[in-house]
Design a protein around this motif. Structure first.
Motif, PDB file in Angstrom:
ATOM      1  N   TRP A  53       0.834  -1.213   0.000  1.00 55.51           N
ATOM      2  CA  TRP A  53       0.000   0.000   0.000  1.00 55.51           C
ATOM      3  C   TRP A  53       0.855   1.243   0.000  1.00 55.51           C
ATOM      4  O   TRP A  53       0.546   2.236  -0.664  1.00 55.51           O
ATOM      5  CB  TRP A  53      -0.981  -0.024   1.176  1.00 55.51           C
ATOM      6  CG  TRP A  53      -2.031  -1.049   0.931  1.00 55.51           C
ATOM      7  CD1 TRP A  53      -2.032  -2.347   1.381  1.00 55.51           C
ATOM      8  CD2 TRP A  53      -3.198  -0.919   0.099  1.00 55.51           C
ATOM      9  NE1 TRP A  53      -3.119  -3.003   0.884  1.00 55.51           N
ATOM     10  CE2 TRP A  53      -3.861  -2.163   0.112  1.00 55.51           C
ATOM     11  CE3 TRP A  53      -3.734   0.129  -0.637  1.00 55.51           C
ATOM     12  CZ2 TRP A  53      -5.043  -2.381  -0.599  1.00 55.51           C
ATOM     13  CZ3 TRP A  53      -4.912  -0.080  -1.336  1.00 55.51           C
ATOM     14  CH2 TRP A  53      -5.561  -1.329  -1.311  1.00 55.51           C
ATOM     15  N   ARG A 100       1.988   1.855  -3.473  1.00 51.12           N
ATOM     16  CA  ARG A 100       0.925   2.452  -4.303  1.00 51.12           C
ATOM     17  C   ARG A 100       0.797   3.944  -4.018  1.00 51.12           C
ATOM     18  O   ARG A 100       0.684   4.760  -4.933  1.00 51.12           O
ATOM     19  CB  ARG A 100      -0.410   1.754  -4.010  1.00 51.12           C
ATOM     20  CG  ARG A 100      -0.453   0.365  -4.591  1.00 51.12           C
ATOM     21  CD  ARG A 100      -1.715  -0.389  -4.174  1.00 51.12           C
ATOM     22  NE  ARG A 100      -1.657  -1.740  -4.699  1.00 51.12           N
ATOM     23  CZ  ARG A 100      -2.229  -2.806  -4.128  1.00 51.12           C
ATOM     24  NH1 ARG A 100      -2.905  -2.664  -3.001  1.00 51.12           N
ATOM     25  NH2 ARG A 100      -2.123  -3.987  -4.677  1.00 51.12           N
ATOM     26  N   TYR A 143      -7.096   9.335  -4.947  1.00 44.94           N
ATOM     27  CA  TYR A 143      -6.738   7.925  -4.816  1.00 44.94           C
ATOM     28  C   TYR A 143      -5.822   7.685  -3.617  1.00 44.94           C
ATOM     29  O   TYR A 143      -5.982   6.711  -2.879  1.00 44.94           O
ATOM     30  CB  TYR A 143      -6.058   7.403  -6.095  1.00 44.94           C
ATOM     31  CG  TYR A 143      -5.421   6.048  -5.879  1.00 44.94           C
ATOM     32  CD1 TYR A 143      -6.209   4.893  -5.804  1.00 44.94           C
ATOM     33  CD2 TYR A 143      -4.050   5.915  -5.683  1.00 44.94           C
ATOM     34  CE1 TYR A 143      -5.633   3.653  -5.546  1.00 44.94           C
ATOM     35  CE2 TYR A 143      -3.470   4.683  -5.423  1.00 44.94           C
ATOM     36  CZ  TYR A 143      -4.263   3.562  -5.349  1.00 44.94           C
ATOM     37  OH  TYR A 143      -3.694   2.335  -5.075  1.00 44.94           O
ATOM     38  N   ALA A 179      -6.430   5.054  -0.795  1.00 40.94           N
ATOM     39  CA  ALA A 179      -5.481   3.954  -0.598  1.00 40.94           C
ATOM     40  C   ALA A 179      -4.989   3.896   0.859  1.00 40.94           C
ATOM     41  O   ALA A 179      -4.801   2.816   1.412  1.00 40.94           O
ATOM     42  CB  ALA A 179      -4.310   4.082  -1.560  1.00 40.94           C
ATOM     43  N   GLN A 218      -7.666   2.185   2.643  1.00 38.49           N
ATOM     44  CA  GLN A 218      -7.688   0.765   2.282  1.00 38.49           C
ATOM     45  C   GLN A 218      -6.553  -0.003   2.963  1.00 38.49           C
ATOM     46  O   GLN A 218      -6.702  -1.165   3.307  1.00 38.49           O
ATOM     47  CB  GLN A 218      -7.574   0.601   0.761  1.00 38.49           C
ATOM     48  CG  GLN A 218      -8.841   1.055   0.035  1.00 38.49           C
ATOM     49  CD  GLN A 218      -8.715   0.848  -1.470  1.00 38.49           C
ATOM     50  OE1 GLN A 218      -7.746   1.289  -2.078  1.00 38.49           O
ATOM     51  NE2 GLN A 218      -9.686   0.193  -2.072  1.00 38.49           N
TER      52      GLN A 218
END
Ligand SMILES: [Zn+2]
Ligand SMILES: [Zn+2]
Length: 238
Positions: free
Chosen positions: A4, A7, A28, A32, A35
């Motif tokens: 993560w 990302r 995003y 993220a 998430q």
């Protein structure tokens, strides 16, 4: 580095490189980061079942903090949708569901042994369609795999084969490139007018396919202008 974090870091780099997608990438990154918490939380191991837009039981506690986050950072329409009561339904609600299910499905998929190659275009773990293709270095030229839009499982898939209709005639499978994205191309099919973007890791080893796919938003706009539809939209419905 944690998956993560990679990302998030990649999104930050691309944000400055591709101003056209900067706003989306900035959003995003915040998604993220949320998430990542879901992925790292202890979630009971169970068999994965997901019938959208219903939210799987173990994820329900994460919904209120997600809605709270969206009210603060999402684009106006989505932020407004996050203030209402949550009935499982298509539309923005399915975005909320997808944000939560994605890290859950990914962590379950990583603990399961999934067939690494498949002749099917649906994910061997969760049965969703691929959001992108990936070219990895192997011998001469890249080897193609597909990347699941939901659980991000990757499986090998023949290079000259349309994942939608099975077309194999290379003359009907045009590839489009743009100078702006040397490592991303559009792999289209003229038989069914579908395309996937492929991220070429032989040309850019720093790319993180699921993030670079989002950054290449202008390619999707180009494809739509040329009457191609995407095999499967990404998290943001693009
Ligand atoms: Zn999957
Ligand atoms: Zn096709």
């Amino acid at each position: 580095m944690n998956l993560w974090d990679r990302r998030i870091e990649r999104a930050q780099v691309l944000e400055t490189e591709y101003p056209a997608a900067a706003e989306l990438l900035h959003f995003y990154r915040q998604i993220a980061a949320f998430q990542k918490q879901v992925a790292q939380a202890f979630l009971p191991v169970s068999s994965f079942s997901f019938s959208p837009p219903e939210l799987p039981e173990p994820l329900r506690p994460y919904l209120p903090p997600l809605l709270e986050l969206l009210q603060r950072v999402a684009p106006p329409e989505l932020a407004a949708a996050a203030t209402g009561p949550w009935p499982p339904a298509p539309g923005p609600q399915s975005f909320f569901t997808q944000v939560l299910v994605q890290p859950y499905a990914e962590s379950l998929a990583r603990r399961t042994s999934v067939a690494p190659s498949s002749t099917r275009s649906a994910c061997p773990f969760c049965n969703e369609l691929p959001v992108a293709a990936i070219l990895r270095p192997e011998g001469e030229g890249g080897k193609r795999s597909l990347l699941c839009s939901l659980c991000l499982t990757e499986w090998k898939f023949r290079r000259l084969l349309c994942p939608r209709c099975g077309e194999e005639d290379h003359q009907k499978l045009p590839v489009y490139t743009a100078e702006q994205f040397p490592h991303i191309r559009i792999e289209a099919c003229d038989s069914c007018r579908t395309y996937v973007k492929s991220i070429d890791l032989t040309r850019n080893g720093l790319a993180v396919p699921e993030v670079d796919e989002i950054a290449a938003l202008p390619l999707d706009l180009w494809a739509a202008d040329h009457d191609y539809s995407k095999l499967q939209p990404n998290l943001f419905g693009v």
